[in-house]
Design an enzyme around this catalytic site. Structure first.
Site, PDB file in Angstrom:
ATOM      1  N   LYS A 203       0.536  -1.581   0.094  1.00  0.00           N
ATOM      2  CA  LYS A 203       0.136  -0.054   0.320  1.00  0.00           C
ATOM      3  C   LYS A 203       0.842   0.961   0.259  1.00  0.00           C
ATOM      4  O   LYS A 203       0.955   1.626  -0.876  1.00  0.00           O
ATOM      5  CB  LYS A 203      -0.831   0.126   1.536  1.00  0.00           C
ATOM      6  CG  LYS A 203      -1.629  -1.158   1.479  1.00  0.00           C
ATOM      7  CD  LYS A 203      -3.081  -1.312   0.088  1.00  0.00           C
ATOM      8  CE  LYS A 203      -4.165  -2.151   0.283  1.00  0.00           C
ATOM      9  NZ  LYS A 203      -3.700  -3.697   0.494  1.00  0.00           N
TER      10      LYS A 203
ATOM     11  N   LYS B  58      -4.511 -13.555 -13.598  1.00  0.00           N
ATOM     12  CA  LYS B  58      -5.486 -14.271 -12.174  1.00  0.00           C
ATOM     13  C   LYS B  58      -6.762 -13.372 -12.007  1.00  0.00           C
ATOM     14  O   LYS B  58      -7.040 -11.843 -12.108  1.00  0.00           O
ATOM     15  CB  LYS B  58      -4.505 -13.777 -10.991  1.00  0.00           C
ATOM     16  CG  LYS B  58      -5.152 -14.345  -9.842  1.00  0.00           C
ATOM     17  CD  LYS B  58      -4.086 -13.743  -8.256  1.00  0.00           C
ATOM     18  CE  LYS B  58      -5.473 -14.173  -6.990  1.00  0.00           C
ATOM     19  NZ  LYS B  58      -5.536 -13.373  -6.177  1.00  0.00           N
TER      20      LYS B  58
ATOM     21  N   LYS C  11     -10.811  -8.993  -8.163  1.00  0.00           N
ATOM     22  CA  LYS C  11     -12.542  -8.302  -7.935  1.00  0.00           C
ATOM     23  C   LYS C  11     -11.334  -6.607  -8.502  1.00  0.00           C
ATOM     24  O   LYS C  11     -11.449  -5.759  -9.011  1.00  0.00           O
ATOM     25  CB  LYS C  11     -12.555  -8.134  -6.268  1.00  0.00           C
ATOM     26  CG  LYS C  11     -13.594  -8.962  -6.123  1.00  0.00           C
ATOM     27  CD  LYS C  11     -14.556  -8.812  -4.344  1.00  0.00           C
ATOM     28  CE  LYS C  11     -12.903  -8.608  -3.465  1.00  0.00           C
ATOM     29  NZ  LYS C  11     -12.357 -10.240  -3.005  1.00  0.00           N
TER      30      LYS C  11
HETATM   31  P1  ADP Z   1      -9.806 -10.558  -5.058  1.00  0.00           P
HETATM   32  O1  ADP Z   1      -8.301 -11.479  -5.236  1.00  0.00           O
HETATM   33  O2  ADP Z   1     -10.595 -10.695  -6.252  1.00  0.00           O
HETATM   34  O3  ADP Z   1      -9.571  -9.400  -4.175  1.00  0.00           O
HETATM   35  P2  ADP Z   1      -9.654 -12.250  -2.540  1.00  0.00           P
HETATM   36  O4  ADP Z   1      -8.452 -10.997  -2.088  1.00  0.00           O
HETATM   37  O5  ADP Z   1     -10.463 -11.691  -1.095  1.00  0.00           O
HETATM   38  O6  ADP Z   1      -9.794 -12.066  -3.826  1.00  0.00           O
HETATM   39  O7  ADP Z   1      -9.860 -13.427  -2.186  1.00  0.00           O
HETATM   40  C1  ADP Z   1     -10.437 -14.046  -1.379  1.00  0.00           C
HETATM   41  C2  ADP Z   1     -10.127 -15.909  -1.181  1.00  0.00           C
HETATM   42  O8  ADP Z   1     -10.393 -16.194  -2.967  1.00  0.00           O
HETATM   43  C3  ADP Z   1      -8.581 -16.028  -1.419  1.00  0.00           C
HETATM   44  O9  ADP Z   1      -8.388 -17.088   0.165  1.00  0.00           O
HETATM   45  C4  ADP Z   1      -7.869 -16.337  -2.271  1.00  0.00           C
HETATM   46  O10 ADP Z   1      -6.497 -17.157  -2.188  1.00  0.00           O
HETATM   47  C5  ADP Z   1      -9.133 -16.931  -3.131  1.00  0.00           C
HETATM   48  N1  ADP Z   1      -8.965 -16.098  -4.398  1.00  0.00           N
HETATM   49  C6  ADP Z   1      -9.308 -14.890  -5.268  1.00  0.00           C
HETATM   50  N2  ADP Z   1      -8.767 -15.165  -7.014  1.00  0.00           N
HETATM   51  C7  ADP Z   1      -8.497 -16.723  -6.613  1.00  0.00           C
HETATM   52  C8  ADP Z   1      -8.313 -17.204  -8.322  1.00  0.00           C
HETATM   53  N3  ADP Z   1      -8.062 -16.505  -9.254  1.00  0.00           N
HETATM   54  N4  ADP Z   1      -8.260 -18.253  -8.279  1.00  0.00           N
HETATM   55  C9  ADP Z   1      -8.061 -18.738  -6.879  1.00  0.00           C
HETATM   56  N5  ADP Z   1      -8.290 -18.346  -6.105  1.00  0.00           N
HETATM   57  C10 ADP Z   1      -8.834 -17.015  -5.979  1.00  0.00           C
END
Ligand code: ADP
Ligand code: TRP
Length: 331
Positions: free
Chosen positions: A113, A193, A196
């Site tokens: 950050k 990957k 969000k």
């Molecule tokens: P984002 O990257 O969309 O903000 P988060 O960091 O909130 O997602 O992730 C919430 C959960 O979902 C975590 O356990 C993370 O490892 C899993 N996760 C998020 N994106 C992926 C992805 N593209 N492939 C596999 N697991 C994912």
């Protein structure tokens, strides 16, 4: 029985990366019969980026609906919202007093950050202490999380050890991060990957129209329709998650044969996706019409979780020398 606990921040709409990377494991743990399961929405954590209040609330309820629709069962798992358990923040203060600044200064997510010139607030700095409390307050044994949470798990163990050493007690259990690195990273519509924060998601609970739009936007190369195509592409990577082995093979053969366009493949992916999530989508619609039930689930989950948290915090208060009188009134 071992206790499995995990949380997801209420910072957006869940996507199929979250489903295959996290939620599916929560449901598997719940149904394995091996764990006592605790899953919560980390809404306090989401405040660190100061999102609009209405958005926080909406995301929180949406995540609960998504979880219930995907098979988390309030009869088998304790499902709750972090901010419904005030003891999480109470313990955060106690634990922040045994947490060395240096431990938090080394946090990758905090350093990222800063590197992005985001002006950090104290909440962001203390983020890992709150997360440690979420975990330690329930004597959790295992915490299923993505790779990105590895350091937060190490910090949690460090904080637990610091407390135990400082007060010469064996009070906090050292939890294991169950890092889900065998779960393939689900690619987004641009091939990176899915996340969000990259705006490249496919949302399993979007309307059929929106889902179609997302799938039709998957990036492909410009091989002409009639020519054979590389069967390892962004469409097939997602198809693998939702289609049977036979269907995957059939798609592969069509790519290799030519005269089969990416548009055709995307239509097959859309129908496989709708089929895979069909039951969950219907269930979610029904649940959304019955918010009273959802609130009951949260109230019950909150009660069960809080009973444990109140006790643990009262004990922690006693250990550190606070009088803890209030707890006696709850007995
Ligand atoms: P984002 O990257 O969309 O903000 P988060 O960091 O909130 O997602 O992730 C919430 C959960 O979902 C975590 O356990 C993370 O490892 C899993 N996760 C998020 N994106 C992926 C992805 N593209 N492939 C596999 N697991 C994912
Ligand atoms: N930091 C986690 C994430 O961003 C969310 C979280 C908060 C969490 N508290 C937790 C995960 C406790 C597991 C256990 O994904």
């Amino acid at each position: 029985m071992k206790r499995s606990l995990s949380g997801i921040q209420s910072s957006g709409v869940l996507h199929i990366g979250n489903y295959f990377g996290a939620i599916k494991q929560f449901v598997d743990h719940q149904n394995s019969g091996e764990y006592e399961c605790f899953y919560f929405v980390a809404d306090y954590h989401s405040l660190t980026t100061l999102p609009p209040p209405a958005e926080v609330r909406e995301n929180t309820y949406n995540i609960i609906l998504d979880w219930l629709a995907c098979g988390l069962d309030p009869e088998k798992s304790v499902i709750y919202i972090q901010s419904d358990i005030p003891e999480h923040t109470e313990l955060t203060w106690i634990l922040s007093c045994v947490t060395p600044m240096g431990l938090l200064e080394r946090s990758h997510s905090y350093k990222d950050k800063i590197a992005k010139n985001i002006l950090p607030n104290a909440g962001l700095f203390n983020y890992p202490v709150l997360m440690a409390c979420d975990i330690l307050i329930y004597d959790s044994d295992v915490v299923p999380v993505g790779k990105d949470q590895k350091q937060h798990m190490e910090i949690t163990r460090d904080i637990a050890m610091k407390f135990n050493q400082q007060y010469n007690v064996e009070f906090f259990k050292l939890p294991e991060g169950l890092i889900l690195d065998d779960v393939a990273v689900v690619p987004g519509i641009d091939g990176q990957k899915m996340s969000k924060s990259y705006g490249n998601t496919i949302n399993m609970f979007a309307s059929a129209k929106e889902l179609k739009k997302q799938i039709m936007s998957i990036v492909t190369d410009s091989t002409p329709l009639e020519e054979p195509k590389n069967p390892e592409n962004n469409i097939s990577a997602l198809y693998k998650l939702v289609a049977s082995v036979e269907k995957q093979k059939a798609l592969r053969d069509k790519f290799l044969a030519g005269n089969f366009g990416y548009g055709d493949a995307k239509k097959e992916l859309l129908s496989a996706m709708l089929e895979y999530f069909g039951e969950a989508r219907e269930k979610r619609e029904a649940l959304a019409r019955n918010m009273d039930y959802v609130r009951d689930v949260l109230r019950e989950g909150g009660k069960k979780a809080r009973a444990i948290a109140v006790k643990k915090v009262a004990e922690a208060k006693e250990i550190v020398g606070l009088t803890g009188n209030m707890y006696k009134y709850f007995e």
